[in-house]
Design a protein around this motif. Structure first.
Motif, mmCIF file in Angstrom:
data_model
loop_
_atom_site.group_PDB
_atom_site.id
_atom_site.type_symbol
_atom_site.label_atom_id
_atom_site.label_comp_id
_atom_site.label_asym_id
_atom_site.label_seq_id
_atom_site.Cartn_x
_atom_site.Cartn_y
_atom_site.Cartn_z
ATOM 1 N N PRO A 78 -21.240 -2.120 -22.071
ATOM 2 C CA PRO A 78 -21.038 -1.442 -23.354
ATOM 3 C C PRO A 78 -22.371 -1.083 -24.006
ATOM 4 O O PRO A 78 -23.170 -1.965 -24.311
ATOM 5 C CB PRO A 78 -20.265 -2.452 -24.196
ATOM 6 C CG PRO A 78 -20.391 -3.768 -23.510
ATOM 7 C CD PRO A 78 -20.619 -3.471 -22.057
ATOM 8 N N PHE A 81 -23.703 -2.448 -27.746
ATOM 9 C CA PHE A 81 -23.979 -3.877 -27.724
ATOM 10 C C PHE A 81 -25.160 -4.215 -26.822
ATOM 11 O O PHE A 81 -26.039 -4.986 -27.192
ATOM 12 C CB PHE A 81 -22.728 -4.643 -27.275
ATOM 13 C CG PHE A 81 -22.981 -6.104 -27.222
ATOM 14 C CD1 PHE A 81 -23.010 -6.848 -28.391
ATOM 15 C CD2 PHE A 81 -23.232 -6.736 -26.024
ATOM 16 C CE1 PHE A 81 -23.285 -8.192 -28.363
ATOM 17 C CE2 PHE A 81 -23.505 -8.088 -25.980
ATOM 18 C CZ PHE A 81 -23.527 -8.823 -27.153
ATOM 19 N N LEU A 115 -21.123 -10.904 -20.350
ATOM 20 C CA LEU A 115 -20.535 -9.672 -20.865
ATOM 21 C C LEU A 115 -19.379 -9.198 -19.999
ATOM 22 O O LEU A 115 -19.386 -9.357 -18.778
ATOM 23 C CB LEU A 115 -21.579 -8.559 -20.922
ATOM 24 C CG LEU A 115 -22.755 -8.764 -21.859
ATOM 25 C CD1 LEU A 115 -23.548 -7.472 -21.964
ATOM 26 C CD2 LEU A 115 -22.263 -9.182 -23.234
ATOM 27 N N VAL A 116 -18.392 -8.574 -20.647
ATOM 28 C CA VAL A 116 -17.280 -7.946 -19.947
ATOM 29 C C VAL A 116 -17.745 -6.543 -19.541
ATOM 30 O O VAL A 116 -17.961 -5.693 -20.397
ATOM 31 C CB VAL A 116 -16.044 -7.859 -20.870
ATOM 32 C CG1 VAL A 116 -14.875 -7.230 -20.138
ATOM 33 C CG2 VAL A 116 -15.670 -9.245 -21.406
ATOM 34 N N LEU B 281 -24.466 -11.050 -33.022
ATOM 35 C CA LEU B 281 -24.189 -9.770 -32.362
ATOM 36 C C LEU B 281 -22.756 -9.676 -31.853
ATOM 37 O O LEU B 281 -22.135 -8.613 -31.881
ATOM 38 C CB LEU B 281 -25.107 -9.606 -31.154
ATOM 39 C CG LEU B 281 -26.477 -8.981 -31.357
ATOM 40 C CD1 LEU B 281 -27.175 -8.902 -30.017
ATOM 41 C CD2 LEU B 281 -26.340 -7.598 -31.969
ATOM 42 N N LEU B 282 -22.246 -10.781 -31.336
ATOM 43 C CA LEU B 282 -20.905 -10.776 -30.736
ATOM 44 C C LEU B 282 -19.800 -10.949 -31.764
ATOM 45 O O LEU B 282 -18.623 -10.885 -31.429
ATOM 46 C CB LEU B 282 -20.798 -11.903 -29.705
ATOM 47 C CG LEU B 282 -21.366 -11.595 -28.328
ATOM 48 C CD1 LEU B 282 -21.482 -12.866 -27.513
ATOM 49 C CD2 LEU B 282 -20.487 -10.591 -27.594
ATOM 50 N N SER B 308 -13.448 -11.212 -27.741
ATOM 51 C CA SER B 308 -12.527 -10.905 -26.641
ATOM 52 C C SER B 308 -12.927 -9.608 -25.940
ATOM 53 O O SER B 308 -12.781 -9.465 -24.732
ATOM 54 C CB SER B 308 -11.095 -10.815 -27.162
ATOM 55 O OG SER B 308 -11.068 -9.955 -28.274
ATOM 56 N N ASP B 309 -13.485 -8.639 -26.689
ATOM 57 C CA ASP B 309 -13.878 -7.355 -26.109
ATOM 58 C C ASP B 309 -15.164 -7.440 -25.299
ATOM 59 O O ASP B 309 -15.271 -6.866 -24.214
ATOM 60 C CB ASP B 309 -14.148 -6.331 -27.214
ATOM 61 C CG ASP B 309 -12.874 -5.851 -27.851
ATOM 62 O OD1 ASP B 309 -11.789 -6.221 -27.337
ATOM 63 O OD2 ASP B 309 -12.957 -5.139 -28.862
ATOM 64 N N LEU B 310 -16.145 -8.128 -25.868
ATOM 65 C CA LEU B 310 -17.492 -8.007 -25.325
ATOM 66 C C LEU B 310 -17.891 -9.140 -24.381
ATOM 67 O O LEU B 310 -18.590 -8.903 -23.409
ATOM 68 C CB LEU B 310 -18.506 -7.931 -26.474
ATOM 69 C CG LEU B 310 -18.390 -6.680 -27.360
ATOM 70 C CD1 LEU B 310 -19.169 -6.864 -28.650
ATOM 71 C CD2 LEU B 310 -18.905 -5.448 -26.616
ATOM 72 N N GLY B 311 -17.470 -10.355 -24.696
ATOM 73 C CA GLY B 311 -17.870 -11.481 -23.863
ATOM 74 C C GLY B 311 -18.310 -12.650 -24.728
ATOM 75 O O GLY B 311 -17.833 -12.823 -25.835
ATOM 76 N N LYS B 312 -19.220 -13.448 -24.191
ATOM 77 C CA LYS B 312 -19.669 -14.599 -24.981
ATOM 78 C C LYS B 312 -21.144 -14.882 -24.771
ATOM 79 O O LYS B 312 -21.774 -14.348 -23.866
ATOM 80 C CB LYS B 312 -18.821 -15.825 -24.650
ATOM 81 C CG LYS B 312 -18.712 -16.142 -23.178
ATOM 82 C CD LYS B 312 -17.646 -17.230 -22.977
ATOM 83 C CE LYS B 312 -17.428 -17.470 -21.491
ATOM 84 N NZ LYS B 312 -16.377 -18.454 -21.223
#
Lengths: 380, 380
Positions: A78, A81, A115-116, B281-282, B308-312
């Motif tokens: 993404p 981000f 990251l996803v 940021l997340l 949930s969208d981006l990650g951790k």
């Protein structure tokens, strides 16, 4: 994919390609930046379908090891981000590892992100560009030509073709034209190319060219430009900038430009610009930004404007030479300021063919810039 | 009124008073700046009824003649336009002449403006301030105390009193408190004043104090502050800043602050701030900006967050000292960042009284700042 990359190099490349990221994309994967790790280096790609930008980071340059490649591969992350995250990472070394389901681990100093990612197979392929028609020019000249023409394009989508800048090349003469219904800006320059190289009429979005200008290097270097039927590709040293060509027929603007003038004057650019800028202050409330120019018989002109709410302003300036009829003319001061701003010459030549006909502004230093604005038809 | 004034001095004064100009005023004359030319110098005044600012330009200071006064008098000129115009005038000398019907002529170099002025008689009078209760303090300390508290005030108009900063003074101890329903910021300092000088509870808008901070001089100097029932007046060398006191009773915040902690730690401010900034940021997509802090038994903490969208993200940091129970706590990372940002100390002390109770952040360098944030009640 697994590699370690230098933060500054990655950051700069992300910044370049992110110019192609649209915040309003309807295709989710295009909100991402594609990362391809190859044995030669790391390629970043971003696209909004109209523009695509690629930035390449070689494994090594100037003796600096940019990338330590462990395993080749690709992933899409993404963009927004990723950009912010990289900027805030604590160490100069960033480890990127894409695993199962495009889950990507980014490690830097004490920080570890998971990251996803998106599937890189789903990322649209960039077009193959046939490099038959290529011209080379200096980045400084390209920057100047874009700056001097792209501001004048139309911002209205009712005539899409006018939102673009027209490019043509004959006999080594490159010409760019931007215009809308009220003004025209053109710039020509000789470039070093085989004389039989001809570009008939290629129109590129003015907004896109302004984005390109932000990426063009600060130091002068040679840029290759590849023209095809549907695409133009600008090749910088490590950046490829693809843009779609606007469809449609660009109007013939040659008849708009007066071939001779009834009245001509030469004046100091800066003093004219400053006086118009002050007169512009009083005109901001109305859309037409009307300022009046009156020529006096004592080698001076008067610049004036007024507003019913605020008051009025007048200013008398000397001209350095004048010929032809004395005249009064009104015009959009914002357009005049835009035209004067891109002319980098101590003196400007301004030609008139009567109070209802186009005003032509040209630098006195020989640069082949021509700025034309239509006067405002007042009753007084 | 007729005078000639130096451009830079006039520009600076306009900039100061313009902080009191509201773009949404319903009283037309308050969109203007009042100019009073007196035998001593030129006074500019602007007001939005809540704040009033006056800036004085003496005829002469430091051997520079700022104003050549020809005739005393007053006029009110449209603030926004006046400000932009002065900035663009061509000469260092500006002549201002108010004539019939408050028509005002402004001449500078070749430019001549005729402005429509307002009647100065219609401009509201500034209140007379009784200088009974006055304290003096250094501008640097005042600036710091405002910065360390005003960010924490409420932005919601549902509890107007919480949009202000509470001022109190007893036994030479000045204390400022800003708070909303989720956090509190307080700063105390000894100041040099008669010990019987007492200020009970004066509440001044946090936004107004931030505006004041922009005007406070860059070099340290002594500021007089005059407190009355309804007004506070800050007296800078050539600027008077009047602000209305907020009405209402400020809540008693003393019970909010834990007197002893179950868990305490000392940690490097910058590394904690940077780690939370990355975790933040997340969290930006949700309102609560939740970040989790877990204490490990090896003198480290783990900062983590996820989306949930981006990650951790997770990050392990060393603490320099620790005592009491190990705990897990979640909090609004934005609030924690705001608190850490105004603490200018290499190490911070953080005190906890359990995962559901306030977190208290204090500098380790002895400055009497106390930042409190409520934790976020998570189920895990």
């Amino acid at each position: 994919m697994k590699l370690t990359i230098l933060k500054d190099q990655l950051s700069e490349s992300i910044q370049h390609v992110s110019k192609a990221i649209s915040s309003r994309t309807t295709i989710p994967i295009l909100s991402g930046i594609k990362i391809d790790a190859t044995p030669k280096g790391v390629m970043l790609t971003a696209s909004d379908t109209d523009i695509s930008i690629q930035s390449f980071i070689p494994l090594e340059n100037d003796g600096i090891e940019n990338v330590q490649l462990v395993q080749t591969g690709s992933v899409v992350l993404p963009a927004k981000f990723f950009m912010e995250m990289v900027r805030k990472l604590p160490s100069e070394q960033i480890e990127i590892e894409a695993g199962e389901n495009h889950q990507t681990i980014i490690r830097s100093g004490t920080a570890e992100f998971q990251l996803v990612g998106f599937d890189p197979e789903e990322y649209p392929l960039l077009p193959q560009v046939d490099e038959e028609k290529v011209i080379s020019m200096s980045s400084d000249l390209l920057k100047a030509m874009i700056k001097q023409t792209s501001f004048a394009v139309s911002t209205s989508e009712t005539t899409p073709i006018l939102t673009g800048v027209l490019w043509s090349l004959t006999e080594n003469n490159l010409k760019l034209i931007g215009c809308d219904r009220h003004r025209l800006a053109s710039r020509e320059s000789q470039i070093d190319t085989p004389p039989d190289q001809v570009i008939k009429s290629v129109v590129i979005s003015g907004k896109t060219l302004s984005e390109l200008n932000k990426i063009l290097p600060d130091h002068n270097s040679l840029i290759d430009i590849v023209f095809t039927e549907t695409l133009v590709l600008f090749k910088l040293s490590n950046v490829l900038f693809y843009t779609r060509v606007l469809e449609g027929v660009y109007p013939d603007t040659s008849k708009l430009i007066p071939q001779q003038f009834q009245t001509e004057m030469v004046i100091k650019s800066k003093s004219l610009m400053d006086a118009i800028d002050r007169a512009y202050l009083l005109t901001r409330e109305n859309k037409a930004n009307i300022v009046k120019l009156v020529m006096n018989d004592d080698q001076t002109i008067e610049i004036s404007s007024s507003s019913s709410d605020l008051g009025k302003v007048k200013e008398v300036l000397p001209v350095s030479s004048h010929s032809g009829n004395l005249l009064q003319i009104s015009f959009n001061s914002k357009f005049m300021l835009d035209a004067l701003k891109v002319i980098d010459s101590e003196f400007v030549h301004i030609g008139f063919t009567g109070p209802m006909n186009p005003i032509v502004i040209q630098p006195e230093d020989g640069t082949r810039i021509l700025q034309l604005i239509l006067p405002y038809r007042t009753t007084s």
